[in-house]
Design an enzyme around this catalytic site. Structure first.
Site, PDB file in Angstrom:
ATOM      1  N   TRP A 102      -1.428   1.362   8.980  1.00  0.00           N
ATOM      2  CA  TRP A 102      -1.096   3.193   8.464  1.00  0.00           C
ATOM      3  C   TRP A 102      -1.452   3.515   9.799  1.00  0.00           C
ATOM      4  O   TRP A 102      -0.772   5.504   9.680  1.00  0.00           O
ATOM      5  CB  TRP A 102      -2.427   2.829   7.618  1.00  0.00           C
ATOM      6  N   ASP A 172      -8.920   8.901   8.146  1.00  0.00           N
ATOM      7  CA  ASP A 172      -7.843   8.435   7.170  1.00  0.00           C
ATOM      8  C   ASP A 172      -8.827   7.536   6.274  1.00  0.00           C
ATOM      9  O   ASP A 172      -9.150   6.066   7.256  1.00  0.00           O
ATOM     10  CB  ASP A 172      -6.551   7.575   7.153  1.00  0.00           C
ATOM     11  N   LYS A 196      -8.060   2.689  -4.541  1.00  0.00           N
ATOM     12  CA  LYS A 196      -9.011   1.778  -4.212  1.00  0.00           C
ATOM     13  C   LYS A 196     -10.328   2.223  -4.357  1.00  0.00           C
ATOM     14  O   LYS A 196     -10.790   1.683  -4.626  1.00  0.00           O
ATOM     15  CB  LYS A 196      -9.100   1.706  -1.988  1.00  0.00           C
TER      16      LYS A 196
HETATM   17  N1  PLP Z   1      -3.884   5.177   4.997  1.00  0.00           N
HETATM   18  C1  PLP Z   1      -3.970   4.031   4.087  1.00  0.00           C
HETATM   19  C2  PLP Z   1      -4.816   3.019   5.451  1.00  0.00           C
HETATM   20  C3  PLP Z   1      -3.862   3.085   3.337  1.00  0.00           C
HETATM   21  O1  PLP Z   1      -4.970   1.971   2.888  1.00  0.00           O
HETATM   22  C4  PLP Z   1      -2.618   3.827   2.490  1.00  0.00           C
HETATM   23  C5  PLP Z   1      -2.418   2.361   1.476  1.00  0.00           C
HETATM   24  O2  PLP Z   1      -2.753   1.721   0.820  1.00  0.00           O
HETATM   25  C6  PLP Z   1      -2.593   4.298   3.045  1.00  0.00           C
HETATM   26  C7  PLP Z   1      -2.533   5.167   4.008  1.00  0.00           C
HETATM   27  C8  PLP Z   1      -1.548   5.884   1.721  1.00  0.00           C
HETATM   28  O3  PLP Z   1      -1.738   6.121   0.855  1.00  0.00           O
HETATM   29  P1  PLP Z   1      -0.289   6.427  -0.274  1.00  0.00           P
HETATM   30  O4  PLP Z   1       0.243   4.643  -0.847  1.00  0.00           O
HETATM   31  O5  PLP Z   1      -0.949   7.002  -1.545  1.00  0.00           O
HETATM   32  O6  PLP Z   1       1.026   7.236   0.365  1.00  0.00           O
END
Ligand code: PLP
Length: 361
Positions: A102, A172, A196
């Site tokens: 991520w 994040d 989550k």
């Molecule tokens: N950041 C993290 C740590 C994630 O676990 C996720 C998705 O699992 C995301 C970003 C991406 O999120 P989204 O699918 O809401 O764009």
């Protein structure tokens, strides 16, 4: 029918009392004769729901008054792009500490807008550890420093908030928000997709120090401007009212259960059970992350005999343990243990792991 234990990484399991309350209120919210999702976002009913959710989230996370809390339609990836547009001048450098999938995604979202400087990268080590803080090469003039508090796929988690100097720290927290007490004042901005720990997919939370909203950033539409969302109480769009309502119920449930201190205790217990079973399996199961940074929320693990992986997934599903297949980027298995997963769910998984090992070890 009994509910299964759902180990999905997201969308993830929701607390059963939240689902029951939503079910009970689906046709008639508070005697109004319509569900909350059918009512105007400008009406007194939804305005109350929205304000209560914000007040409860502020309480749950001990958000200081000089921080705005935004509830925005869409996912965490959208926020990743908006960080650069709102807080970095065109061509300015932004520092990224990459500890998994991520973090890399976050970089891809801003590459069109900023000069990305990778201050530290766990990639060469296979994202099994967090590069020590004294090896990070932070820029003197960075617009911000970005970290991923918990890497959902690689199962690597910051156990402490890193000191990064003058630039504001952006994080994040999609997969670990509200999992333990965090000092919000150490961060310039925290963002999280809700799907989550906070509720249903389709809404994101952004917690941002208000003074940062005065930054000019880059040319952009109003709808991409955090300051505009803040000025309009996150109702620049017609907000995702259903998601906001469910998020509010989930936050209220977390407060009722004892808040982030209590969830930190439960999450340590759950993770301790599962890592304990992995480490005591004599190599039958394996987790490759350095123990000091192992995620409490997402535990990727492997069978020494990988030909058994599909069987593990099928048999665990038949036993009422859902979604244990690993992410395709790393393979193997993964157990996500978010706040709504009870300790009994982690124990059921561990019991199954023992049983599976006895039959196939
Ligand atoms: N950041 C993290 C740590 C994630 O676990 C996720 C998705 O699992 C995301 C970003 C991406 O999120 P989204 O699918 O809401 O764009």
């Amino acid at each position: 029918m009994a509910r299964a234990y759902n180990f999905s990484a997201g969308p993830a399991t929701l607390p059963e009392p939240v689902l029951r309350q939503a079910q009970a209120e689906m046709l008639d919210w508070n005697g109004v004769g319509a569900s909350i999702v059918e009512l105007s976002h400008r009406g007194a009913e939804f305005m109350d729901v929205a304000a209560q959710a914000e007040a409860d989230l502020r309480r749950l996370l001990s958000v200081p008054d000089d921080y705005a809390v935004l509830f925005l339609a869409g996912g965490a990836t959208t926020q990743q792009a908006l960080l650069a547009l709102n807080f970095a001048a065109p061509g300015q450098v932004a520092d990224y500490v990459v500890t998994g999938h991520w973090g890399r995604t976050a970089i891809r979202q801003v590459e069109p807008y900023v000069r990305v400087h990778v201050a530290a990268d766990g990639g060469p080590g296979g994202f099994r550890d967090i590069p020590p803080r004294d090896t990070w090469s932070l820029s003197a003039d960075a617009a911000y420093v970005h970290i991923t508090a918990n890497e959902t796929i690689h199962g690597v988690e910051f156990r402490d908030t890193p000191e990064v100097g003058a630039a504001p720290l952006f994080a994040d927290f999609s997969s670990s928000i509200a999992s333990e007490p965090v000092d919000v004042s150490r961060y310039g901005l925290i963002y999280a997709g809700a799907q989550k720990n906070l509720g249903p997919v389709g809404i994101s939370v952004v917690i941002v120090r208000r003074e940062l909203l005065q930054r000019e950033g880059q040319p952009r539409a109003d709808i991409f401007t955090y300051a505009s969302h803040a000025a309009r109480d996150s109702m620049l769009n017609t907000p995702p009212t259903w998601n906001w309502y469910l998020l509010g119920l989930t936050v209220k449930w977390m407060l009722d259960e004892g808040g982030v201190e209590e969830f930190a205790r439960r999450n340590a217990a759950k993770a301790g059970l599962v890592y304990g079973a992995i480490d005591a399996s004599g190599g039958f199961y394996r987790n490759e992350v350095a123990p000091a940074v192992r995620s409490r929320m997402n535990i990727p693990f492997f069978l020494s005999d990988e030909t058994l992986t599909a069987r593990f997934v099928a048999e665990s599903k038949a036993a009422g343990l859902l979604a244990l297949k690993g992410h395709k980027a790393v393979g193997g298995l993964r157990a996500s243990l978010y706040n709504a997963m009870p300790v009994a769910g982690a124990q059921a998984l561990v019991d199954f792991m023992h049983d599976f090992q006895q039959r196939h070890g």
